[in-house]
Design an enzyme around this catalytic site. Structure first.
Site, PDB file in Angstrom:
ATOM      1  CG  HIS A   1      47.488  64.407  13.936  1.00 37.04           C
ATOM      2  ND1 HIS A   1      46.597  65.118  13.163  1.00 37.04           N
ATOM      3  CD2 HIS A   1      47.895  63.347  13.171  1.00 37.04           C
ATOM      4  CE1 HIS A   1      46.442  64.500  11.997  1.00 37.04           C
ATOM      5  NE2 HIS A   1      47.226  63.436  11.976  1.00 37.04           N
TER       6      HIS A   1
ATOM      7  CE  LYS B   1      78.263  45.897  32.739  1.00 36.81           C
ATOM      8  NZ  LYS B   1      78.867  46.810  31.786  1.00 36.81           N
TER       9      LYS B   1
ATOM     10  N   GLY C   1      75.470  48.381  29.463  1.00 37.33           N
ATOM     11  CA  GLY C   1      74.032  48.204  29.688  1.00 37.33           C
ATOM     12  C   GLY C   1      73.206  48.543  28.465  1.00 37.33           C
ATOM     13  NE  ARG C   2      75.666  54.168  26.602  1.00 35.30           N
ATOM     14  CZ  ARG C   2      76.416  54.241  27.679  1.00 35.30           C
ATOM     15  NH1 ARG C   2      75.959  53.793  28.840  1.00 35.30           N
ATOM     16  NH2 ARG C   2      77.632  54.759  27.629  1.00 35.30           N
TER      17      ARG C   2
ATOM     18  CD  GLU D   1      66.293  53.416  39.868  1.00 34.87           C
ATOM     19  OE1 GLU D   1      67.283  52.714  40.199  1.00 34.87           O
ATOM     20  OE2 GLU D   1      66.394  54.558  39.391  1.00 34.87           O
TER      21      GLU D   1
ATOM     22  CE  LYS E   1      72.695  55.049  38.752  1.00 34.40           C
ATOM     23  NZ  LYS E   1      73.576  53.969  38.324  1.00 34.40           N
TER      24      LYS E   1
ATOM     25  CD  GLU F   1      73.278  55.543  30.414  1.00 29.11           C
ATOM     26  OE1 GLU F   1      73.475  54.393  29.988  1.00 29.11           O
ATOM     27  OE2 GLU F   1      72.542  55.774  31.386  1.00 29.11           O
TER      28      GLU F   1
HETATM   29  O1  F6P Z   1      72.191  54.542  35.768  1.00 32.12           O
HETATM   30  C1  F6P Z   1      72.499  54.246  34.458  1.00 32.12           C
HETATM   31  C2  F6P Z   1      72.691  52.768  34.264  1.00 32.12           C
HETATM   32  O2  F6P Z   1      73.893  52.366  34.812  1.00 32.12           O
HETATM   33  C3  F6P Z   1      72.612  52.398  32.801  1.00 32.12           C
HETATM   34  O3  F6P Z   1      73.795  52.602  32.142  1.00 32.12           O
HETATM   35  C4  F6P Z   1      72.171  50.988  32.882  1.00 32.12           C
HETATM   36  O4  F6P Z   1      71.683  50.525  31.659  1.00 32.12           O
HETATM   37  C5  F6P Z   1      71.130  51.079  33.965  1.00 32.12           C
HETATM   38  O5  F6P Z   1      71.657  52.020  34.885  1.00 32.12           O
HETATM   39  C6  F6P Z   1      70.796  49.801  34.666  1.00 32.12           C
HETATM   40  O6  F6P Z   1      71.915  49.230  35.256  1.00 32.12           O
HETATM   41  P1  F6P Z   1      71.904  47.724  35.731  1.00 32.12           P
HETATM   42  O7  F6P Z   1      71.695  46.867  34.549  1.00 32.12           O
HETATM   43  O8  F6P Z   1      73.239  47.503  36.369  1.00 32.12           O
HETATM   44  O9  F6P Z   1      70.784  47.556  36.729  1.00 32.12           O
END
Ligand code: F6P
Length: 536
Positions: free
Chosen positions: A372, A197, A255-256, A203, A501, A341
């Site tokens: 199990h 987003k 995002g979620r 990452e 972060k 979240e």
């Molecule tokens: O760190 C949490 C977050 O902002 C989530 O809410 C989001 O889904 C995820 O990181 C990834 O964010 P992006 O889509 O901006 O890479």
């Protein structure tokens, strides 16, 4: 509102010691404490909620003005106040609706992007769109959190409908993840989706950089293989991704909550636009139900009220999500982000401390695997964990239908065992029949007692189709929303992810040996890890 909470607390006190099983003695409880909509049955009869408890919970929902809050969300009011944003993921699945934000129509752009996604997906799936080595054979989605969990979960869930390129997912910054996913893939036949987003997530950008190098190292032009999904479309140009392969969305898609739009592209590539549209339609049907059904018949509201009852009223801190559906193996992880979240907050919308606990700790695994592993604690542990079972009437493998019956039997048996348990008398009889006597009999019997009286709910659907999956996800989204409204939480920001972060970025120089962290415990651990790495 406080009066409604107080009435519930008093009611709970008066019924807390009552065995749930006694509630079945009167009337048709399974019918009275279940609801159906959009092809789902939600059964909450195996909880300690009685008629009065339900009335009080509905009064709580009324007092929280769920109807007003719901209308504000669907009509594009800026209910995410800490970020000054509307919350309109529902617009992504209501393509013929009219929705405005700040007096501007937002649906024309949503429809245009959806149409571009469909055209692109068809071209990829038919082979009309090619990468350097020809038709796309593999798709690698690079994203994390909401830019990973939704499409990864849904691609697994809908595997029987997948007839497009194979989809793979890279999320973790741990190089092992991208290494293992790329191993065995032919770069010349791979389409790489960078899903973020913000297009700044460390990452995702790090993994995307590695995959770009992987393409270049194979002598390919990375730009010919890249697709971007983002709200920050301005940033995608820096990656040389042609605008035709950039699919944007607005900041009012959290995002979620984003699997319904461009972030769902990998799913659309896998199952095709028609089935993806069925997925949207299933969610849209649940949206309509949520907007129109009276509170007492409203599935998201009922799920939320059962959740509030167990967490804030009974004090059960965790909730186990137990899909008896192997292809929903990633649903618990998806719901962890959606619920924790969204509602894992310590202050209310106005910034004041919450006066009761925030949302629950959500965890789970598919049945029967969990049986199990951790069900021991569910049945005999000292803490009560409300269990949420999910089961389809039918699987996708007609020749394995006998196994599906066994799956259903296990699911229902677990719920029954949690409810009824096994008394000491029965356990004594059992062990006496096996020849135990005296103190030994007593000891052996006590280990075999199941206290029972442990609550569970069950969500039943016919089969895990795209529409059913859409309905399940929308059901949970709205449940989280209702719980958030009742708790007074802003379910749509996530400030709690920021500090870690920032600190990770700040620690980078320390790991290079260029600084020493001020915090002594972290400094000692950095020194130890550097020594193990042979760097100090
Ligand atoms: O760190 C949490 C977050 O902002 C989530 O809410 C989001 O889904 C995820 O990181 C990834 O964010 P992006 O889509 O901006 O890479």
């Amino acid at each position: 509102m406080e009066a409604a909470w107080a009435r519930l607390a008093a009611h709970h006190k008066s019924v807390a010691a009552r065995p749930i099983s006694t509630l079945f003695a009167h009337g048709d409880r399974p019918a009275e404490f279940s609801a159906t909509a959009c092809g789902f049955l939600f059964d909450y009869s195996k909880t300690n909620i009685d008629r009065e408890g339900r009335e009080l919970l509905l009064e709580l929902a009324e007092a929280a003005q769920i109807g007003t809050a719901r209308a504000a969300m669907f009509t594009g009011e800026k209910i995410n106040r800490t970020e000054g944003r509307a919350v309109l993921h529902t617009a992504l699945r209501a393509l013929d609706a009219e929705v405005q934000v700040d007096g501007q129509d937002v649906m024309a752009a949503v429809r245009a992007t959806h149409a571009r996604m469909c055209t692109f997906a068809e071209a990829v799936r038919s082979g009309a769109f090619t990468v350097s080595g020809g038709a796309v054979r593999d798709v690698v989605n690079i994203g994390i959190g909401g830019s990973d969990l939704g499409p990864a979960m849904a691609c697994l869930a809908l595997a029987p409908q997948a007839d497009g390129p194979r989809c793979h997912f890279v999320s973790n910054v741990d190089g092992a993840h991208v290494h293992d996913v790329l191993a065995g893939l032919d770069p010349a036949r791979t389409l790489v989706i960078v899903a973020s987003k913000t297009f700044t997530t460390i990452e995702t950008m790090t993994n995307a950089g590695h995959v770009r190098d992987w393409l270049a190292a194979a002598g390919l032009d990375p730009a010919a293989h890249l697709v971007a999904l983002s709200s920050a479309t301005g940033k995608t140009a820096e990656w040389g991704i042609p605008p035709a392969r950039v699919f944007g969305f607005e900041d009012w898609v959290g995002g979620r909550y984003s699997v319904w739009g461009p972030i769902g592209l990998s799913l659309m590539l896998a199952i095709g636009p028609a089935r993806f549209n069925d997925f949207l339609a299933g969610a849209a049907a649940m949206d309509r139900h949520f907007r129109e059904a009276p509170l007492q018949e409203n599935l998201p509201v009922l799920l939320a009220l059962v959740g509030i009852w167990h967490n804030q009223i009974c004090g059960h801190a965790t909730r186990a999500v137990l899909p008896y559906d192997q292809r929903l193996a990633r649903l618990p992880a998806y719901l962890q982000q959606l619920e924790m979240e969204s509602n894992g907050k310590r202050v209310a919308m106005d910034g004041q401390d919450l006066t009761r606990h925030s949302g629950p700790i959500v965890w789970g695994e598919p049945g029967t695997n969990g049986q199990h592993a951790f069900y021991q604690l569910l049945h005999q542990g000292t803490r009560i964990v409300p269990a949420e079972f999910l089961i389809a009437a039918r699987g996708h493998e007609p020749d394995l239908d006998n196994q599906h019956r066994l799956l259903i039997a296990n699911c229902l048996a677990q719920a029954q065992a949690l409810l009824e348990g096994r008394s000491l008398e029965t356990a004594r009889e059992m062990m006496a029949a096996r020849g135990f006597t005296g103190d030994d009999l007593e000891m052996q019997a006590r280990h075999r007692v199941f206290p029972g009286n442990r609550p569970s709910t069950l969500l039943v659907y016919e089969r895990l189709s795209p529409a059913a999956l859409g309905g399940i996800l929308a059901l949970y989204e709205h449940r989280v929303f209702v719980e958030g409204v009742i708790l007074g939480i802003n379910s749509f920001d996530q400030w709690g992810v920021e500090l870690g972060k920032e600190l990770a970025l700040a620690l980078a120089p320390a790991l290079e040996g260029e600084a020493v962290p001020a915090e002594p415990s972290t400094a000692a651990l950095v020194a130890h890890l550097r020594a193990l790495r042979g760097e100090a």
